[in-house]
Write an enzyme that holds these catalytic residues in place. Structure first.
Site, PDB file in Angstrom:
ATOM      1  N   TYR A 149       1.047  -1.106   0.124  1.00  0.00           N
ATOM      2  CA  TYR A 149       0.112   0.016   0.110  1.00  0.00           C
ATOM      3  C   TYR A 149       1.134   0.987  -0.001  1.00  0.00           C
ATOM      4  O   TYR A 149       0.637   1.792  -0.790  1.00  0.00           O
ATOM      5  CB  TYR A 149      -1.196  -0.138   0.941  1.00  0.00           C
ATOM      6  CG  TYR A 149      -1.867   0.836   1.272  1.00  0.00           C
ATOM      7  CD1 TYR A 149      -3.415   0.870   0.949  1.00  0.00           C
ATOM      8  CD2 TYR A 149      -1.703   2.323   2.014  1.00  0.00           C
ATOM      9  CE1 TYR A 149      -4.100   2.117   0.750  1.00  0.00           C
ATOM     10  CE2 TYR A 149      -1.906   3.755   1.772  1.00  0.00           C
ATOM     11  CZ  TYR A 149      -3.629   3.464   1.291  1.00  0.00           C
ATOM     12  OH  TYR A 149      -4.259   4.522   0.910  1.00  0.00           O
ATOM     13  N   PHE A 204      -8.526  20.616 -24.530  1.00  0.00           N
ATOM     14  CA  PHE A 204      -8.773  18.336 -24.240  1.00  0.00           C
ATOM     15  C   PHE A 204      -9.776  19.258 -23.241  1.00  0.00           C
ATOM     16  O   PHE A 204     -10.073  19.668 -22.337  1.00  0.00           O
ATOM     17  CB  PHE A 204      -8.079  18.302 -24.001  1.00  0.00           C
ATOM     18  CG  PHE A 204      -8.613  16.541 -24.146  1.00  0.00           C
ATOM     19  CD1 PHE A 204      -8.727  16.177 -25.007  1.00  0.00           C
ATOM     20  CD2 PHE A 204      -8.452  16.351 -22.619  1.00  0.00           C
ATOM     21  CE1 PHE A 204      -8.794  14.687 -25.408  1.00  0.00           C
ATOM     22  CE2 PHE A 204      -8.454  14.711 -22.478  1.00  0.00           C
ATOM     23  CZ  PHE A 204      -8.994  14.133 -24.428  1.00  0.00           C
ATOM     24  N   THR A 205     -11.290  18.158 -23.585  1.00  0.00           N
ATOM     25  CA  THR A 205     -12.331  18.001 -23.257  1.00  0.00           C
ATOM     26  C   THR A 205     -12.436  17.465 -22.055  1.00  0.00           C
ATOM     27  O   THR A 205     -12.703  18.698 -20.825  1.00  0.00           O
ATOM     28  CB  THR A 205     -13.203  16.841 -24.092  1.00  0.00           C
ATOM     29  OG1 THR A 205     -12.436  15.897 -23.866  1.00  0.00           O
ATOM     30  CG2 THR A 205     -13.281  17.033 -25.255  1.00  0.00           C
ATOM     31  N   ASP A 222       0.796  19.099 -21.098  1.00  0.00           N
ATOM     32  CA  ASP A 222       0.531  17.917 -21.120  1.00  0.00           C
ATOM     33  C   ASP A 222       0.729  16.793 -21.642  1.00  0.00           C
ATOM     34  O   ASP A 222       1.180  16.910 -23.263  1.00  0.00           O
ATOM     35  CB  ASP A 222      -1.241  18.070 -21.809  1.00  0.00           C
ATOM     36  CG  ASP A 222      -2.044  16.899 -21.806  1.00  0.00           C
ATOM     37  OD1 ASP A 222      -1.273  15.227 -21.688  1.00  0.00           O
ATOM     38  OD2 ASP A 222      -3.078  17.105 -21.727  1.00  0.00           O
ATOM     39  N   LYS A 271      -1.594   6.272 -22.553  1.00  0.00           N
ATOM     40  CA  LYS A 271      -1.287   7.602 -24.343  1.00  0.00           C
ATOM     41  C   LYS A 271      -0.067   7.580 -23.905  1.00  0.00           C
ATOM     42  O   LYS A 271       0.654   6.335 -24.829  1.00  0.00           O
ATOM     43  CB  LYS A 271      -1.379   8.689 -24.265  1.00  0.00           C
ATOM     44  CG  LYS A 271      -2.990   8.654 -24.713  1.00  0.00           C
ATOM     45  CD  LYS A 271      -3.196   9.946 -24.908  1.00  0.00           C
ATOM     46  CE  LYS A 271      -5.304  10.106 -25.277  1.00  0.00           C
ATOM     47  NZ  LYS A 271      -5.949   9.896 -26.679  1.00  0.00           N
ATOM     48  N   ARG A 316     -14.955  13.697 -33.499  1.00  0.00           N
ATOM     49  CA  ARG A 316     -14.031  15.503 -32.236  1.00  0.00           C
ATOM     50  C   ARG A 316     -14.868  16.343 -33.325  1.00  0.00           C
ATOM     51  O   ARG A 316     -14.335  16.831 -34.286  1.00  0.00           O
ATOM     52  CB  ARG A 316     -13.410  15.222 -32.366  1.00  0.00           C
ATOM     53  CG  ARG A 316     -12.112  13.247 -32.190  1.00  0.00           C
ATOM     54  CD  ARG A 316     -11.562  14.290 -30.495  1.00  0.00           C
ATOM     55  NE  ARG A 316     -13.275  14.012 -29.852  1.00  0.00           N
ATOM     56  CZ  ARG A 316     -13.240  13.879 -28.743  1.00  0.00           C
ATOM     57  NH1 ARG A 316     -12.006  13.979 -27.711  1.00  0.00           N
ATOM     58  NH2 ARG A 316     -14.399  13.391 -27.240  1.00  0.00           N
ATOM     59  N   PHE A 332     -20.716  13.891 -24.926  1.00  0.00           N
ATOM     60  CA  PHE A 332     -20.369  13.010 -25.661  1.00  0.00           C
ATOM     61  C   PHE A 332     -20.143  11.959 -25.492  1.00  0.00           C
ATOM     62  O   PHE A 332     -20.516  10.958 -25.977  1.00  0.00           O
ATOM     63  CB  PHE A 332     -19.145  13.792 -27.195  1.00  0.00           C
ATOM     64  CG  PHE A 332     -17.577  13.607 -25.434  1.00  0.00           C
ATOM     65  CD1 PHE A 332     -16.777  12.443 -26.080  1.00  0.00           C
ATOM     66  CD2 PHE A 332     -17.635  15.347 -24.706  1.00  0.00           C
ATOM     67  CE1 PHE A 332     -15.732  12.743 -25.158  1.00  0.00           C
ATOM     68  CE2 PHE A 332     -16.285  14.920 -24.352  1.00  0.00           C
ATOM     69  CZ  PHE A 332     -15.471  14.207 -24.319  1.00  0.00           C
TER      70      PHE A 332
END
Length: 541
Positions: free
Chosen positions: A139, A191-192, A282, A325, A448, A514
């Site tokens: 943990y 970005f969303t 990012d 990603k 998109r 979306f």
């Protein structure tokens, strides 16, 4: 005069040390001032130890064909396969209706090729899977986290690490820590989920791309660049006190996976330093951004991936990423070299994510993250998806299909506004195209465009700058014949595009609509499309 720099590498026995001249090891003469700086900053990442301290450095040289038309050549082999099914046309029609004409709500049992996203769908390597079996499931104080910490320092050059369950977990922590109501976040493009988190804490965004970045067919190699003049005007207008950070997104997602240049990020850094504003990067798609920098930015063409990546991260105060990603695994992280920034965010990790050495991530995935980060430096791995994308985009353009050019990353992006120029933007042409393409192919793409947009504070529709259908090509997942099948069905749809009609919402969630929203056709165009498919293909799937 360039100083002589020596690299010291420990031998596998952990005792013997060997000294090498740096230039002999890198095979590159660092005469350019920028390159000299890169050498000093990033020498430690030129060679790294992974899997029993085996030294790895892979550079992709061009492979020429004798007579065959050049095609992307896979530098991997397939050893585990997953069966796919192409369900009949009638089933596809029923499935898209049940999903509310929203490809996110389709079940994979009804999907042939899943080109929705590259997030969490990249193929993992044999080394990643092997590493997962070595997990230290503690943990707190897990040795697996120590490996991740070292990998982030080696690859991204940051020593203070905060793990998160995925990229949006990092966005939540960053936004809650630094943004106050009324603040403005200048950025190349949103970005969303980043936009949703900024708005949730009372902030707003200023998108500062160059004017021609939204011209979908162009030869601009770096559409993700921030317009420096616009940036400085924004800072002067809004006031330094109202701008907690400048956000840059590698391989800008929503405009077709378009990269920024290192030169542009250096210019942004100068403005940030001038006004005392930090930069947040990012880095979810930093590997692909680095790959395109190496191809398109002249002064970096001879530099290895590790130097390009570390140069970009060195220009940012905070770096965050989705491991779904970046490292072909699960999870995410925030990293920095500034301890004060780390300490400001530290308490929110146990509150929202998990203890500081796992952050809501499976420990096995942490092992895979560490290996995957190192593999990001392998040009033959990171370049596979962009090369498949280029093949698909160029092939579609040759057939007259309007695509985003130059080819970017994540996937091949279809210009839905041109493809469906008969559909008003208020009727969501990109969403309609995604549904129509699924019907005729069984391939799931992602809208998109305006469906992925959001309403303003008064409830008014905010139409997107661009309407795109993304056909994602995750790393090392699809074969070339599958890509060619998708191209063939897209060509058929293009020739029958006037049969496609618009959509309207029947259920609209208030945030990130979306994902779970439902729509319906404004008229019965799916039936017409199905009839034409049967006429042209008979009983073919």
């Amino acid at each position: 005069m360039l100083p002589v720099i020596i690299i010291r590498i420990a031998a596998p026995d952990g005792n013997t040390q060997v000294l090498f001249p740096a230039q002999e090891l890198t095979g590159f003469c660092y005469t350019h001032k920028t390159c000299q700086a890169a050498l000093w900053l990033h020498l430690t990442c030129i060679f790294f130890v992974i899997n029993c301290k085996t030294l790895i450095r892979t550079v992709m040289n061009p492979i020429k064909f004798y007579q065959t038309q050049p095609i992307p050549l896979e530098l991997h082999k397939v050893r585990i396969v997953q069966k796919l099914n192409l369900v009949p046309l009638d089933r596809r029609l029923l499935a898209i209706k049940d999903a509310g004409f929203n490809s996110f709500k389709l079940s994979t049992r009804d999907v042939f090729l899943d080109m929705l996203t590259d997030s969490g769908t990249n193929a993992m390597s044999d080394n990643q899977l092997a590493a997962m079996m070595q997990a230290d499931d503690a943990y707190a104080g897990s040795q697996s986290f120590d490996k991740l910490q070292k990998a982030i320092q080696d690859v991204l050059g940051k020593k203070f690490i905060l793990p998160t369950h995925q990229g949006r977990g990092a966005e939540n922590v960053i936004c809650r820590t630094f943004i106050k109501p009324g603040n403005v976040i200048p950025m190349n493009y949103h970005f969303t989920t980043a936009l949703a988190h900024i708005m949730a804490v009372g902030g707003r965004i200023a998108e500062l791309l160059h004017d021609d970045a939204l011209k979908l067919q162009s030869d601009n190699p770096f559409k993700g660049n921030i317009d420096i003049e616009k940036l400085e005007k924004c800072i002067r207008k809004e006031g330094v006190e109202n701008i907690p950070f400048i956000r840059m997104e590698a391989s800008t997602n929503l405009i077709g996976g378009q990269p920024f240049s290192i030169r542009n990020m250096m210019d942004v850094r100068k403005i940030a330093d001038k006004y005392g504003i930090m930069i947040v990067l990012d880095a979810s798609l930093i590997g692909e951004n680095a790959y395109l920098v190496k191809q398109r930015e002249e002064e970096w063409k001879e530099n290895p991936m590790e130097e390009i990546i570390k140069m970009m991260t060195s220009l940012a105060d905070l770096v965050y990423f989705s491991a779904r990603k970046l490292s072909s695994s699960r999870g995410g992280a925030i990293c920095t070299n500034r301890k004060a920034l780390y300490q400001k965010m530290e308490a929110l990790i146990p509150l929202y994510e998990g203890f500081l050495t796992y952050g809501g991530i499976s420990i096995r995935e942490i092992e895979a993250m560490a290996v995957g980060l190192y593999e990001t430096l392998d040009e033959t791995m990171i370049g596979q998806s962009p090369e498949f994308i280029r093949f698909m985009v160029n092939g579609c353009m040759d057939k007259g299909i309007p695509m985003v050019t130059p080819p970017g990353v994540l996937g091949a992006h279809v210009d839905a506004m041109q493809f469906c120029d008969h559909i008003p933007q208020e009727q969501y042409p990109a969403g309609a195209l995604a549904a129509a393409f699924y019907l005729c192919s069984g391939v799931r793409g992602m809208e998109r465009g305006s469906v992925s947009s959001a309403r303003d504070e008064n409830g008014n529709e905010v139409l997107a700058d661009v309407e795109l259908l993304r056909l994602a090509l995750p790393r090392r997942v699809f074969t070339l014949s599958q890509v060619m099948y998708a191209m063939d069905r897209l060509e058929w749809l293009f020739h029958n595009r006037k049969l496609i009609g618009g959509l309207r919402f029947t259920y609209e969630p208030p945030v990130l609509r979306f994902f779970m929203g439902s729509l319906e056709p404004v008229e019965d165009w799916p039936a017409r499309l199905v009839d034409k498919f049967r006429k042209d293909f008979g009983d073919s799937l």
